[in-house]
Design an enzyme around this catalytic site. Structure first.
Site, short mmCIF file in Angstrom:
data_model
loop_
_atom_site.label_atom_id
_atom_site.label_comp_id
_atom_site.label_asym_id
_atom_site.label_seq_id
_atom_site.Cartn_x
_atom_site.Cartn_y
_atom_site.Cartn_z
N HIS A 56 0.85 -1.19 0.00
CA HIS A 56 0.00 0.00 0.00
C HIS A 56 0.88 1.24 0.00
CE1 HIS A 56 0.86 -0.57 4.27
NE2 HIS A 56 0.30 0.59 4.59
N HIS A 58 1.20 3.89 2.14
CA HIS A 58 1.65 4.67 3.30
C HIS A 58 3.17 4.75 3.22
CE1 HIS A 58 -2.23 4.03 5.85
NE2 HIS A 58 -2.19 5.25 5.33
N ASP A 60 5.75 4.50 5.12
CA ASP A 60 6.69 3.51 5.67
C ASP A 60 6.81 2.28 4.78
OD1 ASP A 60 4.00 3.15 6.54
OD2 ASP A 60 4.63 1.85 8.18
N HIS A 61 5.94 2.18 3.75
CA HIS A 61 5.97 1.03 2.86
C HIS A 61 6.42 1.36 1.44
CE1 HIS A 61 3.83 -1.65 5.75
NE2 HIS A 61 3.52 -0.46 6.23
N HIS A 134 -7.16 -2.72 5.64
CA HIS A 134 -6.44 -1.64 6.32
C HIS A 134 -7.25 -0.35 6.17
CE1 HIS A 134 -3.03 0.29 8.11
NE2 HIS A 134 -2.48 0.75 7.01
N ASP A 201 0.00 -4.33 6.58
CA ASP A 201 -1.00 -3.63 7.38
C ASP A 201 -2.44 -4.10 7.12
OD1 ASP A 201 1.45 -2.48 7.54
OD2 ASP A 201 0.73 -0.42 7.62
N HIS A 259 7.26 -5.11 11.61
CA HIS A 259 6.46 -3.89 11.55
C HIS A 259 6.05 -3.48 12.97
CE1 HIS A 259 2.94 -1.33 10.46
NE2 HIS A 259 3.58 -1.12 9.34
ZN LIG Z 1 2.81 0.31 7.89
#
Ligand SMILES: [Zn+2]
Length: 297
Positions: A56, A58, A60-61, A134, A201, A259
């Site tokens: 996805h 976000h 951090d990914h 998510h 997530d 994570h």
């Molecule tokens: Zn994340």
């Protein structure tokens, strides 16, 4: 394990980043910020990456995508690196792909994923994606190697097959030994293809179980601990205990938790809470750890 932190990196954990080395393939999952440097520290060249798999959009990914793409270009990596991601994030991918100026030689075919099912097939097996639950569109991945056969040394010896003859038999399916034709089935046994699952997530949902089913190696988010189960559900995440329950229900052989939220100073608690419900092989991931896929059965 290139990075194991959720949301923000810590002094000991980089943003996400996971490179699965699978025969000739190198699947890079969810490169967060700093993934390029983590690969350097891990001793893996960017040329090892053959596919880019995002769950996805976000940060951090995916904030590591620009660095990885530009490094592919700088190192003049010759092979294409197809990129898989949720189709609704096509604009985000385009921005990451063309984030700033560079001499662009990278071949990164876009493979937006709009529905559950296989997204790539090859000698490595089948890579499939499934929609998770998510706060934004998110997909998980599963890699399934085809079933095959493996030689049984005692049977090879019984037929007097040694050295280059073994390779020949593998190649052609049969070989003549002392005037008698020996086929592959006579000297081998079925070997189940290995399965890998990557679940980021998400709340618990059917897709988590479908991805993890019978996996040899499951890499799964466990952002929260038990006492914050309510937060996990509110923000669309799992607890360590939930992740471990999935592994137990799905017959997972090696469970890798990752994570992690920066709110908990002691990551041993993830292990303790997971171990209450999963008595199998359990790894609480650390940055730069190398975790083998268990040998096929
Ligand atoms: Zn994340």
């Amino acid at each position: 394990m290139l990075g194991t932190a959720s949301q923000v990196p810590t002094r000991h954990r980089n943003h996400n980043g996971y490179l699965l080395r699978w025969d000739d393939e190198g699947l890079l999952f969810d490169p967060g910020e700093g993934t390029q440097r983590q690969m350097l520290l891990a001793g893996v060249p960017v040329s090892a990456v053959t596919r880019l798999c995002l769950t996805h959009f976000h940060g951090d990914h995916c904030l590591g995508v620009p660095g990885i793409v530009q490094r592919l270009s700088l190192d003049a990596v010759q092979h294409p690196v197809p990129a898989y991601f949720p189709a609704s994030g096509q604009d985000f991918f385009a921005r990451l792909r063309h984030a700033c100026l560079f001499y662009d030689l990278a071949d990164v075919p876009e493979r937006p994923v709009a529905a559950d099912g296989p997204v790539a097939t090859g000698a490595f097996g089948v890579l499939e994606a499934r929609t998770l639950d998510h706060s934004v569109d998110t997909i998980g991945y599963r890699l399934t190697e085809p079933d095959g056969r493996r030689f049984v040394p005692e049977l090879l010896a019984r037929h007097g097959i040694t050295g280059p003859a073994v390779g020949q038999l593998q190649l052609t399916g049969s070989i003549e030994i002392d005037g008698r034709l020996v086929g592959l089935p006579e000297v081998s046994e079925p070997r189940r293809g290995q399965r890998f699952a990557f679940v980021m997530d998400t709340r618990l949902c059917d897709a988590v179980y479908a991805l993890a089913d019978d996996a040899d190696l499951l890499v799964i988010e466990s952002t929260f601990l038990n006492e914050d189960a309510e937060l996990a559900s509110r923000y669309g995440h799992l607890t360590a205990r939930q992740a471990a329950c999935v592994a137990a229900a799905c017959g997972v052989r090696r469970l890798v938790l990752t994570h992690f939220s920066q709110r908990y100073p002691d990551s041993r608690r993830y292990r303790d809470q997971a171990a209450e419900v999963f008595d199998g092989d359990l790894v609480v991931a650390e940055d730069l750890a190398r975790i083998p896929v268990p040998r096929s059965r």
